[in-house]
Design a protein around this motif. Structure first.
Motif, PDB file in Angstrom:
ATOM      1  N   ILE A 397       0.831  -1.205   0.000  1.00 55.42           N
ATOM      2  CA  ILE A 397       0.000   0.000   0.000  1.00 55.42           C
ATOM      3  C   ILE A 397       0.866   1.257   0.000  1.00 55.42           C
ATOM      4  O   ILE A 397       0.592   2.221  -0.728  1.00 55.42           O
ATOM      5  CB  ILE A 397      -0.950  -0.029   1.211  1.00 55.42           C
ATOM      6  N   ASN A 398       1.923   1.245   0.797  1.00 51.23           N
ATOM      7  CA  ASN A 398       2.806   2.417   0.845  1.00 51.23           C
ATOM      8  C   ASN A 398       3.566   2.613  -0.459  1.00 51.23           C
ATOM      9  O   ASN A 398       4.019   3.724  -0.755  1.00 51.23           O
ATOM     10  CB  ASN A 398       3.796   2.281   2.007  1.00 51.23           C
ATOM     11  N   ASP A 399       3.691   1.548  -1.228  1.00 56.04           N
ATOM     12  CA  ASP A 399       4.400   1.639  -2.511  1.00 56.04           C
ATOM     13  C   ASP A 399       3.513   2.197  -3.623  1.00 56.04           C
ATOM     14  O   ASP A 399       4.020   2.607  -4.670  1.00 56.04           O
ATOM     15  CB  ASP A 399       4.918   0.250  -2.908  1.00 56.04           C
ATOM     16  N   LEU A 400       2.201   2.212  -3.417  1.00 61.53           N
ATOM     17  CA  LEU A 400       1.291   2.635  -4.483  1.00 61.53           C
ATOM     18  C   LEU A 400       0.903   4.100  -4.326  1.00 61.53           C
ATOM     19  O   LEU A 400       0.425   4.516  -3.271  1.00 61.53           O
ATOM     20  CB  LEU A 400       0.021   1.779  -4.479  1.00 61.53           C
ATOM     21  N   ASP A 401       1.101   4.861  -5.382  1.00 64.18           N
ATOM     22  CA  ASP A 401       0.680   6.259  -5.419  1.00 64.18           C
ATOM     23  C   ASP A 401      -0.607   6.344  -6.229  1.00 64.18           C
ATOM     24  O   ASP A 401      -0.673   5.870  -7.371  1.00 64.18           O
ATOM     25  CB  ASP A 401       1.776   7.110  -6.073  1.00 64.18           C
ATOM     26  N   VAL A 402      -1.643   6.931  -5.648  1.00 62.43           N
ATOM     27  CA  VAL A 402      -2.953   7.042  -6.296  1.00 62.43           C
ATOM     28  C   VAL A 402      -3.276   8.517  -6.475  1.00 62.43           C
ATOM     29  O   VAL A 402      -3.247   9.294  -5.515  1.00 62.43           O
ATOM     30  CB  VAL A 402      -4.054   6.371  -5.451  1.00 62.43           C
ATOM     31  N   ASN A 403      -3.569   8.911  -7.701  1.00 62.86           N
ATOM     32  CA  ASN A 403      -3.919  10.295  -8.001  1.00 62.86           C
ATOM     33  C   ASN A 403      -5.237  10.317  -8.772  1.00 62.86           C
ATOM     34  O   ASN A 403      -5.309   9.865  -9.914  1.00 62.86           O
ATOM     35  CB  ASN A 403      -2.806  10.963  -8.818  1.00 62.86           C
ATOM     36  N   VAL A 404      -6.275  10.820  -8.139  1.00 60.88           N
ATOM     37  CA  VAL A 404      -7.604  10.910  -8.750  1.00 60.88           C
ATOM     38  C   VAL A 404      -7.945  12.371  -8.961  1.00 60.88           C
ATOM     39  O   VAL A 404      -7.751  13.201  -8.064  1.00 60.88           O
ATOM     40  CB  VAL A 404      -8.667  10.239  -7.850  1.00 60.88           C
TER      41      VAL A 404
END
Length: 620
Positions: A397-404
């Motif tokens: 989870i900490n490795d994933l960057d989510v931009n919405v």
């Protein structure tokens, strides 16, 4: 007792469901096997923008040899044609096995897509439970329409769509295995399950949602039962059993065997697997800023936010998981081996329509049994498995960057006004945006539905095309006129639209190539050299994983990249705006979700000006 009472009703449902499925399947044609020479020709065209001339020539020679008369290609093609004559769908079983069940990666982020829906107006647990009751009733209403064949037939380009997946959405679950998983389906069994599972504060409950006479429970009845569940799940010190399902599939498979050695654990796991679907009652999402709240909501639906948030409120193997937060956030997480985007969108459209209506039923004055709490016996081995799962999921989870973000300058109406496909417009924009960040184009896949065919699943559209590369290289050239750039842009969009049309007609190349490779394995042959070529590996290293949400509402789909150095971009074009989600892994120094999102916003604005120059807009 309840099961015996409703068994005759369930049997009639099963009979009507199977009959409806067969009737609908007979109206949908079988999926064709594309001509071999056509697929090989299109494959070379797809490779051309990605390879230098000398490598392209090397690969071209291998492809031509593979496809020559009397060669291996025609032999494998004949095998696919025989398979097509004797199967419901020559590809789908292979695809599900190869793409999903044999994958050993964790389901959260890597596989299960999430759909984050517009925030509800409730902001506490009372509103959460009221809406959850409505949501459950809506999903049960949809299931009733599927079971009785009352679901309206969907059409694409005037052709009916296959409905075989709809009955399988309910009471199904993915089961981990050492080398590959399998799917457990219970909806078509003689005693079809009549319960859902509800999870709150990491505690699972079995909730019956049908009365003893077979009728669905009313919203008021369901609400009363959810209040009971809340009253008995207030402790927050429980072990997050659901985290085990977030592990690497082989690791989870080993833990699964250990878990099921105990009868109490086995009964609890079976209740979750057999339930119609799962409802996750989440704690509020931590609000950092309004700008980032949409990204945080999407991430919560996708993976639960981590072990100190709501990730323990998930059973990632379950086909359907509806997430409802106390703060009004809500969405759906689904497992792809059984579910696909278009049927899920149909389900959600029904849910949203249903939620606009008042509860039509009065509650019968009968006492209801207490929802059954599912217990787990946790020994030292299972405790160790949970601790490892916590660590691994938090790392992921900490490795994933989510931009919405919501792009508001225009929506799908703008391309349509200029005779362009909105989806193709966005795909060309994505390649230009990537090029501006990385200085090169990359292999990209765009998923389309094959539901126009019996048992059809999906196909990839590959990009970039030669026309897209020509446009990208010309767009920032100040020496070229606007008219020349506009012509190149139109050509790129039109060519991509043509690829889309061929894919929808079952003439795509990606699944056909996979079928040829798997046919060789089926016949006990060595994998053909054309699939061992470095060009094949390069062209299937999908640095851009993309998908359009076929929805009429302001929802956002989200999933992780397919490769460590890639991106995933989902988009939902509405009439005057477009919702985007962009994800990337932080461990890769070359990729950054925010940078690509910023490039995409800038590129879309420039393409609007290309179609509608500021001077022309002002004059109008």
């Amino acid at each position: 007792m309840i099961l015996r009472k409703v068994e005759p009703w369930l049997c009639s449902v099963v009979r009507s469901r199977v009959a409806a499925g067969r009737a609908m399947s007979s109206a949908v044609p079988p999926q064709p096997v594309p001509p071999l020479d056509q697929t090989l020709r299109e494959y070379l065209r797809a490779l051309e923008p990605l390879l230098p001339p000398d490598e392209f020539q090397h690969t071209q020679n291998k492809v031509l040899k593979f496809g020559q008369s009397g060669g291996l290609g025609p032999r494998l093609q004949d095998g696919l044609l025989r398979r097509a004559r004797t199967s419901n769908n020559w590809l789908s079983d292979w695809w599900v096995q190869h793409a999903y069940l044999e994958s050993r990666q964790p389901l959260p982020v890597h596989s299960n897509p999430a759909i984050s829906l517009p925030q509800r107006d409730h902001c506490d647990w009372r509103g959460q439970l009221l809406f959850a009751s409505k949501l459950i009733a809506a999903v049960l209403d949809f299931r009733a329409k599927v079971n009785t064949g009352q679901l309206p037939v969907e059409y694409m380009r005037g052709e009916p769509l296959c409905t075989q997946l709809f009955p399988l959405l309910f009471s199904s679950c993915r089961i981990p295995g050492p080398k590959h998983d399998y799917i457990s389906h219970h909806a078509l069994s003689r005693r079809s399950p009549t319960h859902i599972t509800v999870v709150r504060n990491y505690q699972f409950f079995q909730l019956e949602v049908y009365n003893s006479d077979g009728s669905r429970m009313t919203e008021s009845q369901i609400h009363g039962q959810l209040l009971r569940i809340r009253a008995t799940s207030w402790k927050t010190d429980k072990e997050p059993m659901g985290l085990l399902t977030s592990e690497h599939r082989r690791t989870w498979g080993q833990a699964y065997k250990r878990l099921l050695r105990d009868k109490v654990n086995k009964d609890s796991v079976r209740a979750i697997e057999q339930g119609l679907f799962t409802l996750c009652l989440d704690s509020p999402v931590m609000r950092i800023s309004d700008e980032k709240y949409a990204s945080r909501m999407a991430a919560q639906v996708l993976h639960g936010g981590g072990t100190f948030s709501n990730s323990g409120n998930r059973w990632f193997d379950k086909t359907l998981q509806f997430i409802v937060g106390e703060d009004g956030s809500w969405g759906l997480l689904y497992e792809q081996a059984t579910a696909e985007g278009p049927p899920i969108a149909t389900l959600l459209d029904h849910v949203l329509d249903y939620c606009q209506k008042p509860d039509p039923k009065r509650s019968p004055l009968v006492p209801l049994p207490m929802p059954r709490k599912l217990y787990f016996l946790i020994d030292k081995d299972i405790k160790r498995d949970i601790e490892h799962a916590k660590q691994n999921l938090d790392i992921l989870i900490n490795d994933l960057d989510v931009n919405v973000f919501n792009f508001r300058r225009f929506g799908k109406d703008l391309p349509k006004q200029h005779g362009l496909s909105p989806n193709a417009f966005i795909q060309v924009a994505l390649q230009l945006s990537y090029y501006r960040v990385h200085g090169e184009v990359c292999p990209a896949c765009d998923m389309v539905s094959l539901r126009m065919f019996r048992g059809g699943r999906t196909e990839f559209i590959r990009s970039p095309t030669r026309q897209t590369l020509d446009f990208i290289q010309a767009f920032d050239d100040p020496a070229l006129s606007r008219e020349a750039k506009l012509q190149l842009f139109r050509e790129a969009v039109d060519v991509y639209s043509g690829l889309t049309d061929r894919a929808l007609r079952g003439q795509g190349l990606d699944r056909h190539l996979l079928g040829l490779k798997l046919q060789a394995i089926e016949e006990g042959l060595s994998i053909p050299k054309v699939f061992m070529d470095t060009a094949y590996g390069l062209a299937t290293h999908w640095r851009l994983r993309t998908g359009q949400v076929p929805s009429n509402t302001d929802s956002v789909m989200c999933f992780g990249p397919l490769v460590p150095d890639g991106y995933a971009v989902c988009y939902n074009p509405q009439a005057d705006h477009v919702h985007f989600s962009v994800t990337a892994f932080n461990c890769c120094e070359e990729t950054d979700a925010e940078t690509l999102a910023r490039s995409l916003k800038h590129t879309l604005g420039q393409l609007q000006e290309l179609l509608q120059p500021p001077s022309a807009t002002a004059a109008a």
